[in-house]
Design a protein around this motif. Sequence first.
Motif, short mmCIF file in Angstrom:
data_model
loop_
_atom_site.label_atom_id
_atom_site.label_comp_id
_atom_site.label_asym_id
_atom_site.label_seq_id
_atom_site.Cartn_x
_atom_site.Cartn_y
_atom_site.Cartn_z
N SER A 281 2.58 10.12 -14.20
CA SER A 281 1.55 9.83 -13.84
C SER A 281 0.99 9.57 -15.25
O SER A 281 1.48 10.27 -16.37
CB SER A 281 0.37 10.83 -13.54
OG SER A 281 1.18 11.28 -12.46
N ARG B 72 7.53 10.85 -10.49
CA ARG B 72 6.93 10.25 -10.47
C ARG B 72 6.27 10.65 -11.57
O ARG B 72 5.73 11.55 -11.92
CB ARG B 72 5.82 11.24 -9.09
CG ARG B 72 4.72 10.30 -9.33
CD ARG B 72 3.73 10.62 -8.01
NE ARG B 72 2.57 11.37 -7.99
CZ ARG B 72 1.42 12.05 -7.46
NH1 ARG B 72 0.91 10.97 -7.32
NH2 ARG B 72 0.56 12.73 -7.96
N GLN C 216 6.10 5.48 -9.48
CA GLN C 216 7.32 6.56 -8.31
C GLN C 216 8.82 5.73 -8.92
O GLN C 216 8.44 3.70 -8.47
CB GLN C 216 6.85 6.28 -7.21
CG GLN C 216 7.82 7.01 -5.94
CD GLN C 216 7.80 8.65 -5.85
OE1 GLN C 216 6.67 9.49 -6.22
NE2 GLN C 216 8.99 9.28 -5.97
N TYR D 278 0.16 5.43 -11.59
CA TYR D 278 1.57 6.52 -11.40
C TYR D 278 2.50 5.94 -11.05
O TYR D 278 2.79 4.18 -10.71
CB TYR D 278 1.33 6.94 -9.86
CG TYR D 278 0.00 7.73 -9.68
CD1 TYR D 278 -1.24 7.74 -9.08
CD2 TYR D 278 0.46 9.20 -9.92
CE1 TYR D 278 -1.62 8.24 -9.18
CE2 TYR D 278 -0.83 10.41 -10.06
CZ TYR D 278 -2.59 9.40 -8.95
OH TYR D 278 -2.37 10.43 -9.03
#
Length: 124
Positions: free
Chosen positions: A21, A19, A82, A80
Amino acid sequence: QVQLVESGGGLVQAGGSLRLSCAASGRTFSNYGMGWFRQAPGKEREFVAAISWSGSSSYYARSVKGRFTISRDNAKNTVYLQMNSLKPEDTAVYYCAASGSNYYYTSSNEYNYWGQGTQVTVSS
């Protein structure tokens, strides 16, 4: 002016997840559509995913659709990415970018602010 800092990259085996950020500071983050792009060695920068200012709309490159999910938390000034079911061909430097409006775009030319990038390496 908007400053963007990516994090979360690293080395992962094929089939794994990461993930990413992107933390924003400066002007009001919630005003901007956000995008993720990537650039592999010897290749041009390519669009990965984008999201509107509210998070209600998003769009994905065909190569990542169904495996990657873009989201944002305007309270935390963070977007984000993912990434699931990673493949070796996902290996690249990943960049987040803020557009000049509250919508999102697939062209890098529509983005005014860029982060420094974070390396993602997927081993086979």
